[in-house]
Design an enzyme around this catalytic site. Structure first.
Site, PDB file in Angstrom:
ATOM      1  N   HIS A  60       0.819  -1.221   0.000  1.00  0.00           N
ATOM      2  CA  HIS A  60       0.000   0.000   0.000  1.00  0.00           C
ATOM      3  C   HIS A  60       0.850   1.266   0.000  1.00  0.00           C
ATOM      4  O   HIS A  60       1.888   1.352   0.646  1.00  0.00           O
ATOM      5  CB  HIS A  60      -1.007  -0.003   1.157  1.00  0.00           C
ATOM      6  CG  HIS A  60      -0.446   0.119   2.530  1.00  0.00           C
ATOM      7  ND1 HIS A  60      -0.209   1.335   3.142  1.00  0.00           N
ATOM      8  CD2 HIS A  60      -0.116  -0.821   3.454  1.00  0.00           C
ATOM      9  CE1 HIS A  60       0.238   1.143   4.369  1.00  0.00           C
ATOM     10  NE2 HIS A  60       0.321  -0.156   4.588  1.00  0.00           N
ATOM     11  N   ASP A  99       5.838   2.128   6.931  1.00  0.00           N
ATOM     12  CA  ASP A  99       4.644   1.323   6.673  1.00  0.00           C
ATOM     13  C   ASP A  99       3.810   2.077   5.649  1.00  0.00           C
ATOM     14  O   ASP A  99       3.156   3.055   6.003  1.00  0.00           O
ATOM     15  CB  ASP A  99       3.884   1.135   7.981  1.00  0.00           C
ATOM     16  CG  ASP A  99       2.539   0.453   7.809  1.00  0.00           C
ATOM     17  OD1 ASP A  99       2.343  -0.222   6.795  1.00  0.00           O
ATOM     18  OD2 ASP A  99       1.681   0.628   8.700  1.00  0.00           O
ATOM     19  N   GLU A 108      -5.216   1.801   2.520  1.00  0.00           N
ATOM     20  CA  GLU A 108      -5.092   0.643   3.415  1.00  0.00           C
ATOM     21  C   GLU A 108      -5.304   1.063   4.861  1.00  0.00           C
ATOM     22  O   GLU A 108      -5.963   0.362   5.635  1.00  0.00           O
ATOM     23  CB  GLU A 108      -3.714  -0.013   3.239  1.00  0.00           C
ATOM     24  CG  GLU A 108      -3.560  -1.364   3.938  1.00  0.00           C
ATOM     25  CD  GLU A 108      -3.018  -1.285   5.359  1.00  0.00           C
ATOM     26  OE1 GLU A 108      -2.954  -2.322   6.046  1.00  0.00           O
ATOM     27  OE2 GLU A 108      -2.663  -0.155   5.804  1.00  0.00           O
ATOM     28  N   GLU A 109      -4.754   2.212   5.234  1.00  0.00           N
ATOM     29  CA  GLU A 109      -4.840   2.674   6.614  1.00  0.00           C
ATOM     30  C   GLU A 109      -6.248   3.120   6.991  1.00  0.00           C
ATOM     31  O   GLU A 109      -6.541   3.330   8.165  1.00  0.00           O
ATOM     32  CB  GLU A 109      -3.857   3.837   6.837  1.00  0.00           C
ATOM     33  CG  GLU A 109      -2.392   3.517   6.548  1.00  0.00           C
ATOM     34  CD  GLU A 109      -1.784   2.517   7.513  1.00  0.00           C
ATOM     35  OE1 GLU A 109      -2.524   1.994   8.380  1.00  0.00           O
ATOM     36  OE2 GLU A 109      -0.586   2.243   7.405  1.00  0.00           O
ATOM     37  N   GLU A 152       4.464  -5.962   3.424  1.00  0.00           N
ATOM     38  CA  GLU A 152       4.046  -4.963   4.387  1.00  0.00           C
ATOM     39  C   GLU A 152       5.151  -4.539   5.359  1.00  0.00           C
ATOM     40  O   GLU A 152       6.271  -5.038   5.306  1.00  0.00           O
ATOM     41  CB  GLU A 152       2.883  -5.526   5.222  1.00  0.00           C
ATOM     42  CG  GLU A 152       1.511  -5.043   4.806  1.00  0.00           C
ATOM     43  CD  GLU A 152       1.198  -3.644   5.306  1.00  0.00           C
ATOM     44  OE1 GLU A 152       2.099  -2.948   5.813  1.00  0.00           O
ATOM     45  OE2 GLU A 152       0.026  -3.228   5.186  1.00  0.00           O
ATOM     46  N   HIS A 184       3.073   3.752  12.728  1.00  0.00           N
ATOM     47  CA  HIS A 184       2.041   4.795  12.661  1.00  0.00           C
ATOM     48  C   HIS A 184       2.415   6.018  13.491  1.00  0.00           C
ATOM     49  O   HIS A 184       1.579   6.593  14.192  1.00  0.00           O
ATOM     50  CB  HIS A 184       0.688   4.250  13.130  1.00  0.00           C
ATOM     51  CG  HIS A 184       0.095   3.243  12.198  1.00  0.00           C
ATOM     52  ND1 HIS A 184      -1.163   2.716  12.372  1.00  0.00           N
ATOM     53  CD2 HIS A 184       0.585   2.668  11.068  1.00  0.00           C
ATOM     54  CE1 HIS A 184      -1.419   1.865  11.395  1.00  0.00           C
ATOM     55  NE2 HIS A 184      -0.369   1.822  10.595  1.00  0.00           N
TER      56      HIS A 184
END
Length: 341
Positions: free
Chosen positions: A63, A173, A201-202, A224, A312
């Site tokens: 992603h 990520d 994706e998030e 990922e 994140h």
């Protein structure tokens, strides 16, 4: 691999606004003999022929989007109110710089001054409603000329290599996964393969779901980044995986029970090719795999990932040797699929 990761991490691509990331990847694949298209969601889908056409169609997926903020309001004083795009720990954002919108308006996330915090509030994490973004505007009218409601903001993208092969950056990520796919695309592929760089994706694996129906793979490998949590404050039973110990091959997370045949294949390939690997020792997280696996009548789905600290957050940390292991395992997986099917 490292330079590609760094270039991708320097780009801003908060969920729903992945344009700059997509444009860069598209520019890299333009010279290749490949079929390139962008679907209605914004996924970049690249099909490239290899030396063999397998009986089962293959898709590799990573992603493009990253977590960030989205502007929800402007106060009379010119401060911005916001919410999070993606899952973000509120503890890590106070005082952090962000760049908002297409013009990259600079701002700083803040909250109530500490000397005004009541005693019973000092051990509490401020809610996002209590925070604001200061863009240096004198009032609502001035702020509205710079920023619009719905604009997204990305964290500061400064990148630093440190220690023994470590790197700090935002958006590791999943720019690590994007880098691995991009580097593979630029090789002589052993098998026909569709590479999908997904959006959102998030925000709930939205791009991957549509892409799966479009591409219609029989086999999918999701590449990922995953949380490591190998920190002193975390008990060994909850550390998930560790930096520097190689590619993560999960058998399960909160969105997917991975195909057992493919999981066994990946672990055996890692052993056979002396690629360091580990699995998750604590079930956590979820990826595009959950959406891909459940599409159509179901897809044989596997995953590999780079372990990351501070996932994140504005300052994720990864290990370069783990990135290389992710790439190498994806490479030998493609070769093996070509020989098996």
């Amino acid at each position: 691999m490292l330079e590609t990761v760094k270039t991708l991490c320097a780009l801003d691509g908060v969920s729903g606004t992945e344009d700059s990331v997509r444009a860069y990847i598209k520019s890299r694949v333009a010279a290749l003999s490949a079929d390139v298209r962008t679907d209605a969601m914004g996924n970049l889908i690249v099909f490239k022929k290899g030396r063999k056409t397998p009986s089962k169609s293959l898709m590799l997926c990573a992603h493009m989007d990253e977590v960030g903020i989205i502007v929800t309001g402007i106060t009379e004083d010119g401060y911005l109110k916001f919410d999070f795009a993606g899952g973000i720990d509120r503890r890590v954002v106070i005082g952090k710089p962000v760049f908002i919108g297409a013009h990259k308006v600079f701002g700083v996330i803040g909250n109530k001054a500490y000397h005004l915090v009541k005693r019973d509030e000092r051990d509490k994490i401020p809610s996002v409603e209590e925070m604001y973004i200061d863009i240096g505007a004198k009032g609502r009218e001035e702020a509205a000329k710079l920023v619009s409601l719905g604009d997204t903001g990305a964290f500061d993208g400064s990148i630093l290599e440190f220690g023994n092969g470590f790197i700090k950056a935002k958006a590791l990520d999943d720019r690590v996964g994007c880098a691995a796919l991009l580097e593979l695309l630029e090789t002589d592929l052993p098998v026909d393969c569709t590479f999908v760089f997904t959006v959102q994706e998030e925000a709930g694996t939205r791009g991957a779901f549509g892409a799966s129906f479009s591409v219609r793979p029989d086999i999918a490998l999701i590449v990922e980044g995953t949380t490591a949590a190998d920190l002193p404050s975390v008990s060994s039973a909850k550390r998930v995986c560790s930096l520097g110990k190689g590619v993560v091959i999960p058998f399960m997370d909160r969105s997917t029970i991975y195909n057992r045949e493919l999981y066994t294949l990946l672990t055996s390939l890692a052993d056979k090719n002396s690629i360091p690997w580990q699995t998750k020792t604590y079930i956590s997280g979820g990826t595009d795999a959950g959406a891909v696996q459940r599409s159509r009548a179901g897809v044989m789905t596997a995953g590999i990932a780079a372990p990351l600290r501070n996932l994140h957050s504005p300052s994720s940390v990864g290990c370069v040797s783990d990135f290389d292991a992710v790439y190498k395992l994806a490479e030998v997986f493609l070769k093996e699929i070509g020989e098996r099917y």
